[in-house]
Design a protein around this motif. Structure first.
Motif, PDB file in Angstrom:
ATOM      1  N   PHE A 119       0.822  -1.203   0.000  1.00 39.91           N
ATOM      2  CA  PHE A 119       0.000   0.000   0.000  1.00 39.91           C
ATOM      3  C   PHE A 119       0.858   1.256   0.000  1.00 39.91           C
ATOM      4  O   PHE A 119       0.590   2.218  -0.696  1.00 39.91           O
ATOM      5  N   GLY A 120       1.886   1.297   0.833  1.00 40.91           N
ATOM      6  CA  GLY A 120       2.749   2.455   0.988  1.00 40.91           C
ATOM      7  C   GLY A 120       3.582   2.304   2.244  1.00 40.91           C
ATOM      8  O   GLY A 120       3.802   1.193   2.725  1.00 40.91           O
ATOM      9  N   ASP A 121       4.035   3.420   2.800  1.00 40.12           N
ATOM     10  CA  ASP A 121       4.905   3.393   3.974  1.00 40.12           C
ATOM     11  C   ASP A 121       4.425   4.364   5.040  1.00 40.12           C
ATOM     12  O   ASP A 121       3.851   5.415   4.735  1.00 40.12           O
ATOM     13  N   MET A 122       4.707   4.031   6.295  1.00 36.76           N
ATOM     14  CA  MET A 122       4.574   4.977   7.391  1.00 36.76           C
ATOM     15  C   MET A 122       5.703   5.998   7.298  1.00 36.76           C
ATOM     16  O   MET A 122       6.773   5.709   6.746  1.00 36.76           O
ATOM     17  N   THR A 123       5.494   7.173   7.866  1.00 39.49           N
ATOM     18  CA  THR A 123       6.551   8.175   7.910  1.00 39.49           C
ATOM     19  C   THR A 123       7.752   7.662   8.684  1.00 39.49           C
ATOM     20  O   THR A 123       8.903   7.864   8.300  1.00 39.49           O
ATOM     21  N   ASN A 124       7.490   6.969   9.789  1.00 35.14           N
ATOM     22  CA  ASN A 124       8.538   6.352  10.600  1.00 35.14           C
ATOM     23  C   ASN A 124       8.186   4.890  10.849  1.00 35.14           C
ATOM     24  O   ASN A 124       7.018   4.555  11.053  1.00 35.14           O
ATOM     25  N   ALA A 125       9.196   4.024  10.827  1.00 33.71           N
ATOM     26  CA  ALA A 125       8.974   2.640  11.234  1.00 33.71           C
ATOM     27  C   ALA A 125       8.470   2.634  12.671  1.00 33.71           C
ATOM     28  O   ALA A 125       8.995   3.350  13.526  1.00 33.71           O
ATOM     29  N   ASN A 126       7.450   1.847  12.948  1.00 33.06           N
ATOM     30  CA  ASN A 126       6.789   1.956  14.243  1.00 33.06           C
ATOM     31  C   ASN A 126       6.050   0.668  14.574  1.00 33.06           C
ATOM     32  O   ASN A 126       5.665  -0.089  13.690  1.00 33.06           O
ATOM     33  N   GLU A 127       5.852   0.410  15.855  1.00 35.25           N
ATOM     34  CA  GLU A 127       5.074  -0.733  16.328  1.00 35.25           C
ATOM     35  C   GLU A 127       4.234  -0.317  17.521  1.00 35.25           C
ATOM     36  O   GLU A 127       4.402   0.767  18.073  1.00 35.25           O
ATOM     37  N   SER A 185     -12.524   5.475   9.546  1.00 31.95           N
ATOM     38  CA  SER A 185     -13.835   5.742   8.973  1.00 31.95           C
ATOM     39  C   SER A 185     -13.881   5.012   7.635  1.00 31.95           C
ATOM     40  O   SER A 185     -12.947   4.296   7.279  1.00 31.95           O
ATOM     41  N   ALA A 186     -14.922   5.216   6.866  1.00 35.31           N
ATOM     42  CA  ALA A 186     -14.976   4.588   5.546  1.00 35.31           C
ATOM     43  C   ALA A 186     -13.924   5.159   4.608  1.00 35.31           C
ATOM     44  O   ALA A 186     -13.575   4.536   3.609  1.00 35.31           O
ATOM     45  N   THR A 187     -13.398   6.332   4.949  1.00 36.45           N
ATOM     46  CA  THR A 187     -12.447   7.035   4.085  1.00 36.45           C
ATOM     47  C   THR A 187     -11.027   6.955   4.592  1.00 36.45           C
ATOM     48  O   THR A 187     -10.097   6.667   3.818  1.00 36.45           O
ATOM     49  N   ARG A 188     -10.806   7.197   5.880  1.00 38.23           N
ATOM     50  CA  ARG A 188      -9.464   7.342   6.445  1.00 38.23           C
ATOM     51  C   ARG A 188      -9.119   6.221   7.423  1.00 38.23           C
ATOM     52  O   ARG A 188      -9.965   5.774   8.202  1.00 38.23           O
ATOM     53  N   ALA A 189      -7.861   5.822   7.384  1.00 38.20           N
ATOM     54  CA  ALA A 189      -7.285   4.951   8.416  1.00 38.20           C
ATOM     55  C   ALA A 189      -6.303   5.772   9.232  1.00 38.20           C
ATOM     56  O   ALA A 189      -5.461   6.490   8.669  1.00 38.20           O
ATOM     57  N   SER A 219      -8.897   4.114   0.141  1.00 35.91           N
ATOM     58  CA  SER A 219      -9.204   3.722  -1.231  1.00 35.91           C
ATOM     59  C   SER A 219      -8.062   3.963  -2.210  1.00 35.91           C
ATOM     60  O   SER A 219      -8.121   3.529  -3.365  1.00 35.91           O
ATOM     61  N   THR A 220      -7.016   4.667  -1.763  1.00 36.15           N
ATOM     62  CA  THR A 220      -5.874   4.951  -2.622  1.00 36.15           C
ATOM     63  C   THR A 220      -4.681   4.127  -2.172  1.00 36.15           C
ATOM     64  O   THR A 220      -4.770   3.324  -1.242  1.00 36.15           O
ATOM     65  N   LEU A 221      -3.539   4.340  -2.806  1.00 34.62           N
ATOM     66  CA  LEU A 221      -2.252   3.839  -2.342  1.00 34.62           C
ATOM     67  C   LEU A 221      -1.381   5.034  -1.990  1.00 34.62           C
ATOM     68  O   LEU A 221      -1.477   6.092  -2.608  1.00 34.62           O
ATOM     69  N   GLY A 222      -0.512   4.886  -0.981  1.00 30.85           N
ATOM     70  CA  GLY A 222       0.370   5.997  -0.649  1.00 30.85           C
ATOM     71  C   GLY A 222       0.883   5.927   0.770  1.00 30.85           C
ATOM     72  O   GLY A 222       0.525   5.033   1.543  1.00 30.85           O
TER      73      GLY A 222
END
Length: 326
Positions: free
Chosen positions: A161-169, A176-180, A202-205
Motif C-alpha cells: 500500500f505504501g509506507d509509514m513516515t517512521n517505522a513503528n510498532e 472511517s470509511a475514508t481514512r485509516a 481507497s488509494t495507495l500511498g
C-alpha cells in the motif's frame, strides 16, 4: 423528537447510547493466556447490544498469534501476523479469516508481505490495512514502516500500500470509511511516540500528518465509529487514560475519560455507538486480565464494566462487523 438515523442493519444508533444492533459482534483472537503463559489461538466474541461475558467462537489456524492484528468488514473477520510468546518471539506472516455471523474455526486467507507482529489494523468495507510492526527477534531494532492491504472479497496474499513516515510498532489504529488512522507507538522500550498519522484507504500511498497525542503512548488500543476514534490505555507502567479524535478533521486528541483499570496490551472493537476494551496486561504486573469494559462513543466519561473474557489474556487482535469503516 429526532432519535437519530437507522444504521445499515435497520437499528437506531443514538449519540447518547440508544439501541445497538443485536447482530453486531466483537471478536477477540489470539494473544497470550495468563493461566498458561504461551501464545493461544482462541477466538471469543461478545454482542455489543448486551453486557455479558465473552463466548467461545472457535480457533485460529495457528498458535503464533500473540499481538496479531484484527480487521473486518460486515461479513469477514481477518487476523494477521502475530508471534510466539517465547523468546526469540518468532513472527508469522499468516492471515486467517472467519465469518463473523457464525461460530467456527478460522480458515487460511493468504500471507503478509513480511512476517511481523505488534502491527496495527484498520479497514473499510472493501480493504483491510496492516500497518507497521516488529519483525523480531526480541529486543533487536527491526521495526518496519510497511503498510500492506488485503481485499476482503479475495483470499490472497497482501499487497503493498505504501509506507509509514517512521517505522513503528504497538500503535493504536481506527478508521472511517475514508481514512485509516495510526497513533503513538514505539521504536524501542524508551522511544514512545506522540504522532498521529493517516492514509486514505481507497488509494495507495504513504501516511500524512494528522496531529499529536497529548502524551507519548504505546501498547494501547483504538477503535471508532464513523465520526470519532477512541484511544484506550498506555504502557510503562500502564494507565487508564482514554482520549479521542475526530476522524474527518486534522488535530490533536482530547481527553475522554478513564478505563475501569490501568492496563496495556489491550484489544479494542467498536460498533456505531459503543467502544469496547478487552483484556490487557494489568499494571503494574505483566499479567493479562479478564476485564471487558465499554463506553458510548459520542459521549465523554469513564468506561463501565461489560463482563469478563473466558480467560486472562493480553495481546489479542480485535474486530467487529459494525465499526466506523463500514
Amino acid at each position: 423528537t429526532d432519535y437519530g438515523d437507522l444504521d445499515n442493519q435497520g437499528f437506531y444508533g443514538l449519540n447518547s447510547g440508544g439501541m445497538v444492533s443485536s447482530t453486531t459482534r466483537g471478536l477477540y483472537a489470539g494473544g497470550s493466556g495468563n493461566s498458561a503463559p504461551v501464545a493461544v489461538n482462541t477466538i471469543t466474541f461478545v454482542l455489543f447490544s448486551t453486557s455479558s461475558n465473552s463466548t467461545d467462537f472457535g480457533d485460529l489456524t495457528h498458535t503464533n498469534a500473540y499481538f496479531n492484528t484484527g480487521n473486518s468488514n460486515g461479513t469477514r473477520g481477518i487476523f494477521m501476523g502475530g508471534s510466539d510468546i517465547d523468546s526469540p518471539y518468532p513472527a508469522t506472516d499468516q492471515i486467517d479469516f472467519v465469518t463473523i455471523a457464525s461460530e467456527g474455526n478460522a480458515t487460511d486467507f493468504g500471507s503478509l508481505n513480511t512476517s511481523r507482529y505488534n502491527a496495527m489494523g484498520a479497514s473499510n468495507s472493501t480493504r483491510g490495512l496492516h500497518i507497521g510492526g516488529y519483525v523480531g527477534p526480541a529486543f533487536s531494532p527491526e521495526f518496519v514502516n510497511t503498510i500492506d492491504y488485503i481485499t476482503f472479497s479475495e483470499k490472497s496474499a497482501a499487497v503493498d500500500f505504501g509506507d509509514m513516515t517512521n517505522a513503528n510498532e504497538r500503535c493504536g489504529s481506527c478508521a472511517s470509511a475514508t481514512r485509516a488512522i495510526s497513533c503513538g507507538g514505539a521504536q524501542g522500550p524508551n522511544a514512545h511516540k506522540q504522532e498521529i498519522r493517516y492514509v486514505t484507504i481507497s488509494t495507495l500511498g504513504n501516511t500524512a500528518d494528522f496531529g499529536t497525542l497529548l502524551e507519548p503512548r504505546t501498547f494501547h488500543g483504538a477503535g471508532s465509529n464513523a465520526v470519532r476514534g477512541i484511544i484506550c490505555g498506555d504502557a510503562y507502567p500502564g494507565t487508564n487514560v482514554v482520549t479521542y479524535i475526530t476522524i474527518a478533521t486534522l488535530g490533536n486528541d482530547i481527553d475522554f475519560g478513564d478505563l475501569t483499570d490501568e492496563r496495556n496490551g489491550l484489544g479494542v472493537a467498536a460498533s456505531k455507538t459503543r467502544i469496547i476494551a478487552f483484556g490487557g496486561r494489568i499494571s503494574p504486573t505483566p499479567a493479562g486480565g479478564k476485564t471487558i469494559d465499554y463506553a458510548q462513543i459520542m459521549t465523554t466519561g469513564n468506561f463501565i464494566d461489560f463482563g469478563d473474557l473466558t480467560g486472562e489474556y493480553a495481546g489479542q487482535g480485535g474486530c467487529s462487523n459494525g465499526h466506523g469503516g463500514l
